[in-house]
Design a protein around this motif. Structure first.
Motif, PDB file in Angstrom:
ATOM      1  N   LEU A 198       0.815  -1.231   0.000  1.00 29.58           N
ATOM      2  CA  LEU A 198       0.000   0.000   0.000  1.00 29.58           C
ATOM      3  C   LEU A 198       0.840   1.269   0.000  1.00 29.58           C
ATOM      4  O   LEU A 198       0.325   2.341   0.318  1.00 29.58           O
ATOM      5  N   ILE A 199       2.124   1.144  -0.363  1.00 34.52           N
ATOM      6  CA  ILE A 199       2.990   2.333  -0.347  1.00 34.52           C
ATOM      7  C   ILE A 199       2.414   3.434  -1.229  1.00 34.52           C
ATOM      8  O   ILE A 199       2.402   4.612  -0.858  1.00 34.52           O
ATOM      9  N   TRP A 200       1.881   3.039  -2.376  1.00 35.44           N
ATOM     10  CA  TRP A 200       1.300   4.022  -3.298  1.00 35.44           C
ATOM     11  C   TRP A 200       0.149   4.780  -2.644  1.00 35.44           C
ATOM     12  O   TRP A 200      -0.037   5.976  -2.857  1.00 35.44           O
ATOM     13  N   LEU A 201      -0.600   4.078  -1.777  1.00 37.37           N
ATOM     14  CA  LEU A 201      -1.761   4.699  -1.131  1.00 37.37           C
ATOM     15  C   LEU A 201      -1.335   5.623   0.012  1.00 37.37           C
ATOM     16  O   LEU A 201      -1.975   6.640   0.277  1.00 37.37           O
ATOM     17  N   HIS A 202      -0.231   5.258   0.670  1.00 40.06           N
ATOM     18  CA  HIS A 202       0.269   6.075   1.782  1.00 40.06           C
ATOM     19  C   HIS A 202       0.583   7.499   1.336  1.00 40.06           C
ATOM     20  O   HIS A 202       0.444   8.440   2.101  1.00 40.06           O
ATOM     21  N   ARG A 203       1.019   7.634   0.078  1.00 33.49           N
ATOM     22  CA  ARG A 203       1.374   8.964  -0.425  1.00 33.49           C
ATOM     23  C   ARG A 203       0.165   9.907  -0.447  1.00 33.49           C
ATOM     24  O   ARG A 203       0.303  11.104  -0.404  1.00 33.49           O
ATOM     25  N   TYR A 204      -1.015   9.312  -0.556  1.00 35.12           N
ATOM     26  CA  TYR A 204      -2.239  10.128  -0.598  1.00 35.12           C
ATOM     27  C   TYR A 204      -2.959  10.177   0.747  1.00 35.12           C
ATOM     28  O   TYR A 204      -3.981  10.827   0.879  1.00 35.12           O
ATOM     29  N   ASP A 205      -2.410   9.473   1.737  1.00 31.66           N
ATOM     30  CA  ASP A 205      -3.083   9.385   3.030  1.00 31.66           C
ATOM     31  C   ASP A 205      -2.648  10.524   3.950  1.00 31.66           C
ATOM     32  O   ASP A 205      -1.966  10.315   4.951  1.00 31.66           O
ATOM     33  N   SER A 206      -3.057  11.731   3.612  1.00 26.14           N
ATOM     34  CA  SER A 206      -2.668  12.903   4.407  1.00 26.14           C
ATOM     35  C   SER A 206      -3.405  12.957   5.739  1.00 26.14           C
ATOM     36  O   SER A 206      -3.003  13.691   6.638  1.00 26.14           O
ATOM     37  N   LEU A 207      -4.497  12.207   5.856  1.00 22.85           N
ATOM     38  CA  LEU A 207      -5.353  12.344   7.031  1.00 22.85           C
ATOM     39  C   LEU A 207      -5.215  11.175   8.007  1.00 22.85           C
ATOM     40  O   LEU A 207      -5.973  11.080   8.971  1.00 22.85           O
ATOM     41  N   GLY A 208      -4.260  10.296   7.762  1.00 28.05           N
ATOM     42  CA  GLY A 208      -4.029   9.185   8.688  1.00 28.05           C
ATOM     43  C   GLY A 208      -5.167   8.181   8.725  1.00 28.05           C
ATOM     44  O   GLY A 208      -5.492   7.645   9.782  1.00 28.05           O
ATOM     45  N   LEU A 209      -5.779   7.928   7.575  1.00 27.16           N
ATOM     46  CA  LEU A 209      -6.915   7.000   7.545  1.00 27.16           C
ATOM     47  C   LEU A 209      -6.479   5.534   7.517  1.00 27.16           C
ATOM     48  O   LEU A 209      -7.284   4.652   7.775  1.00 27.16           O
ATOM     49  N   ARG A 228       4.982  25.465   8.273  1.00 22.43           N
ATOM     50  CA  ARG A 228       5.869  25.287   7.112  1.00 22.43           C
ATOM     51  C   ARG A 228       6.671  23.998   7.233  1.00 22.43           C
ATOM     52  O   ARG A 228       6.954  23.335   6.241  1.00 22.43           O
ATOM     53  N   TYR A 229       7.038  23.637   8.446  1.00 27.61           N
ATOM     54  CA  TYR A 229       7.755  22.375   8.657  1.00 27.61           C
ATOM     55  C   TYR A 229       6.786  21.188   8.624  1.00 27.61           C
ATOM     56  O   TYR A 229       7.067  20.161   8.018  1.00 27.61           O
ATOM     57  N   CYS A 230       5.652  21.339   9.316  1.00 24.02           N
ATOM     58  CA  CYS A 230       4.696  20.215   9.411  1.00 24.02           C
ATOM     59  C   CYS A 230       4.165  19.835   8.033  1.00 24.02           C
ATOM     60  O   CYS A 230       4.143  18.661   7.666  1.00 24.02           O
ATOM     61  N   LEU A 231       3.753  20.827   7.259  1.00 24.31           N
ATOM     62  CA  LEU A 231       3.114  20.516   5.974  1.00 24.31           C
ATOM     63  C   LEU A 231       4.115  20.099   4.904  1.00 24.31           C
ATOM     64  O   LEU A 231       3.708  19.649   3.831  1.00 24.31           O
ATOM     65  N   ALA A 232       5.405  20.236   5.194  1.00 25.92           N
ATOM     66  CA  ALA A 232       6.409  19.750   4.238  1.00 25.92           C
ATOM     67  C   ALA A 232       6.283  18.237   4.046  1.00 25.92           C
ATOM     68  O   ALA A 232       6.751  17.692   3.058  1.00 25.92           O
ATOM     69  N   PHE A 233       5.631  17.572   5.000  1.00 27.35           N
ATOM     70  CA  PHE A 233       5.456  16.113   4.914  1.00 27.35           C
ATOM     71  C   PHE A 233       4.244  15.726   4.075  1.00 27.35           C
ATOM     72  O   PHE A 233       4.043  14.561   3.788  1.00 27.35           O
ATOM     73  N   GLN A 234       3.426  16.702   3.743  1.00 25.20           N
ATOM     74  CA  GLN A 234       2.192  16.393   3.004  1.00 25.20           C
ATOM     75  C   GLN A 234       2.403  16.550   1.510  1.00 25.20           C
ATOM     76  O   GLN A 234       3.084  17.461   1.060  1.00 25.20           O
ATOM     77  N   ARG A 235       1.795  15.645   0.783  1.00 24.85           N
ATOM     78  CA  ARG A 235       1.895  15.699  -0.680  1.00 24.85           C
ATOM     79  C   ARG A 235       1.179  16.955  -1.213  1.00 24.85           C
ATOM     80  O   ARG A 235       1.703  17.668  -2.055  1.00 24.85           O
ATOM     81  N   ALA A 236      -0.035  17.171  -0.697  1.00 22.59           N
ATOM     82  CA  ALA A 236      -0.792  18.374  -1.084  1.00 22.59           C
ATOM     83  C   ALA A 236      -0.567  19.431  -0.027  1.00 22.59           C
ATOM     84  O   ALA A 236      -1.003  19.276   1.116  1.00 22.59           O
ATOM     85  N   ARG A 237       0.156  20.483  -0.387  1.00 26.97           N
ATOM     86  CA  ARG A 237       0.481  21.517   0.595  1.00 26.97           C
ATOM     87  C   ARG A 237       0.650  22.859  -0.113  1.00 26.97           C
ATOM     88  O   ARG A 237       0.892  22.900  -1.326  1.00 26.97           O
ATOM     89  N   PRO A 238       0.544  23.956   0.641  1.00 29.13           N
ATOM     90  CA  PRO A 238       0.765  25.272   0.027  1.00 29.13           C
ATOM     91  C   PRO A 238       2.193  25.384  -0.488  1.00 29.13           C
ATOM     92  O   PRO A 238       3.133  24.931   0.172  1.00 29.13           O
ATOM     93  N   GLU A 239       2.345  25.969  -1.647  1.00 26.16           N
ATOM     94  CA  GLU A 239       3.676  26.092  -2.246  1.00 26.16           C
ATOM     95  C   GLU A 239       4.518  27.155  -1.555  1.00 26.16           C
ATOM     96  O   GLU A 239       5.716  27.032  -1.425  1.00 26.16           O
ATOM     97  N   ARG A 240       3.860  28.220  -1.153  1.00 30.45           N
ATOM     98  CA  ARG A 240       4.612  29.275  -0.467  1.00 30.45           C
ATOM     99  C   ARG A 240       3.773  29.885   0.662  1.00 30.45           C
ATOM    100  O   ARG A 240       2.558  29.741   0.686  1.00 30.45           O
ATOM    101  N   SER A 241       4.491  30.532   1.583  1.00 30.73           N
ATOM    102  CA  SER A 241       3.829  31.125   2.740  1.00 30.73           C
ATOM    103  C   SER A 241       3.103  32.410   2.338  1.00 30.73           C
ATOM    104  O   SER A 241       3.679  33.268   1.681  1.00 30.73           O
ATOM    105  N   THR A 242       1.841  32.503   2.705  1.00 30.46           N
ATOM    106  CA  THR A 242       1.093  33.752   2.474  1.00 30.46           C
ATOM    107  C   THR A 242       0.354  34.088   3.763  1.00 30.46           C
ATOM    108  O   THR A 242       0.174  33.209   4.618  1.00 30.46           O
TER     109      THR A 242
END
Lengths: 182, 275
Positions: free
Chosen positions: A26-37, B38-52
């Motif tokens: 499920l590595i591919w799915l983890h990349r989209y799991d931003s909410l810890g589901l 800015r540090y926390c959301l660096a781990f998220q795939r979908a995140r703001p590109e820059r600080s506003t």
């Protein structure tokens, strides 16, 4: 409607089960799991936590001839503060867990990337910022062409084993010297 | 008191404690420090590109605290509505879930298994509250929560059972030797008697697996399981400071009791599916 909700829960349950015993699938799915589901129910296993973390820092002074002389390491933060009421209301839970999580990320990154790249990563920047804040380090006001001259700063993550028995400490990570510019 | 109300009640206590802990985090940790967005959301795939300024507001410390308070208040409102049998009792729980998920996204790290179990409990509770008349959704939500709890206990126990440090007793001793989760008195006893080290270490994973299978076993076995489990979590909270696990896992127990009659409940859910 009921069928859809039932299918949703069934699918989630199946993915949760796969994630426990075959997480690689499920590595591919983890990349989209931003909410810890996708839960991880492996608490303290397979490798139990056997150490505590301490964040150290030191700053340099200009020793002349362009050399930097570092002072002794000092403690900026420890990740195991305890209070008597923690069994009900644990105020340091998030901070301690954050330090432990960031440490794990840094160690994982260090296995793959060179130290210069690791030092530019978000986990190192986050811990570095915490150390600067906790240690009360004042940024150096001397800046020439946007680059701080004079003092620089390093932090280290130390793994302390057996805090409650015979203690041993190991430097697990030492950051590269960074200028203390504003 | 029905299973929906009881689940909401236990979950809301855990959510309120968790929110109060989050609100009590020092402000300075959120600005150029470990919880800076800015540090926390660096781990998220979908995140703001820059600080506003906009992102500074929605991910800043004041918004974080407001979301934590909203999460707690909405869960408490959910309890009151559920207690009074209101048909829209699931709506505040939906708000509480949205806040909980926002905090997961915002923090990225520093979340644990108790936070994750709370997601399962909130989702199952919302399903339970959707239709309190027929009981179809109630049983569906309760079975989801019960099965997640059983999966959690079995996974936790089985992973330890396949781990050599846990089988040899070093696992438990190692945890007890830390400042974060350990206890000096227990460590002293473990170091004096190696056989106690092994017995406790193996006892932990055997009991976790047993609790998981007892939940699946249904009937009186489930009641015995949650008795064991509650005792286990209270001890863990006291010794290891994992306080929110009592509430996160405790909120699954009303569902486990309801689903103790698996045979009848499964037949009922099947009927609902066929309708």
């Amino acid at each position: 409607m009921f069928l859809m909700v039932a299918a949703f829960f069934a699918g989630w349950l199946v993915l949760s089960a796969i994630n426990q015993f075959k997480a690689d699938a499920l590595i591919w799915l983890h990349r989209y799991d931003s909410l810890g589901l996708l839960p991880n129910w492996k608490f303290f296993a397979p490798s139990p936590l056997k150490f505590d973390l301490v964040l150290l820092y030191h700053t340099s002074q200009d020793g002349g001839n362009g050399e930097s002389i570092y002072g002794d390491w000092a403690v900026a933060a420890v990740a195991y503060d305890r209070n008597v009421y923690d069994f009900f209301f644990n105020t340091s839970r998030r901070l301690n867990k954050a330090i432990t999580d960031l440490y794990s990320f840094i160690i994982d990154l260090s296995r793959t990337f060179p130290i210069e790249s690791v030092c530019r990563s978000a986990p190192v920047k986050a811990l570095s910022a915490l150390v600067v804040q906790r240690a009360g380090i004042v940024p150096d006001p001397v800046v020439v062409s946007g680059i701080a001259v004079g003092r620089s700063f390093q932090f280290a993550i130390v793994r302390v084993e057996g805090v409650r028995a015979s203690t041993t400490a190991v430097f697990a990570f030492v950051s590269e010297p960074a200028p203390l510019g504003k | 008191v029905d299973v929906f109300t009881l689940t909401c009640l236990v979950a809301s206590i855990g959510i309120t404690i968790s929110a109060a802990e989050d609100v009590s985090l020092p402000r300075e940790l959120f600005r150029n420090s470990i919880f800076d967005w800015r540090y926390c959301l660096a781990f998220q795939r979908a995140r703001p590109e820059r600080s506003t300024p906009f992102y500074d507001v929605i991910f800043g410390v004041d918004a974080f605290r407001a979301v934590a308070v909203l999460k707690a208040v909405s869960s408490l409102v959910g309890v009151v509505l559920a207690w009074n049998g209101h048909p829209l009792a699931y709506l505040p729980l939906l708000v509480s879930l949205a806040c909980h998920l926002f905090m997961f996204y915002r923090l990225s790290y520093s979340v644990d298994g108790a936070d994750q179990m709370m997601i399962m409990v909130l989702c199952g509770s919302i399903a339970m509250g959707l239709d309190r008349g027929t009981g179809c959704y109630r049983d569906l939500g309760a079975s989801f929560i019960s099965l997640q709890a059983a999966l959690a206990y079995i996974t936790s126990g089985a992973t330890k059972a396949f781990s050599s440090p846990w089988r040899s007793g070093d696992g438990f001793r190692g945890v007890m030797s830390t400042g974060t989760f350990g206890n000096a008195g227990i460590l002293k006893v473990l170091d004096r008697h190696k056989y106690i080290q092994i017995a406790v270490s193996r006892g932990i994973f055997f009991s976790q697996i047993l609790i998981g299978f007892l939940i699946l076993g249904g009937s009186y076995a489930s009641i015995v399981a949650i008795g064991f489990a509650l005792l286990f979590h209270v001890i863990v909270a006291y010794l290891m400071r994992l306080n929110l696990f009592v509430w996160g896992f405790g909120a699954t127990y009303p569902s486990i009791i309801l689903m103790s009659d698996w045979h009848e409940r499964t037949r009922f859910v099947t009927q609902c599916l066929l309708q």
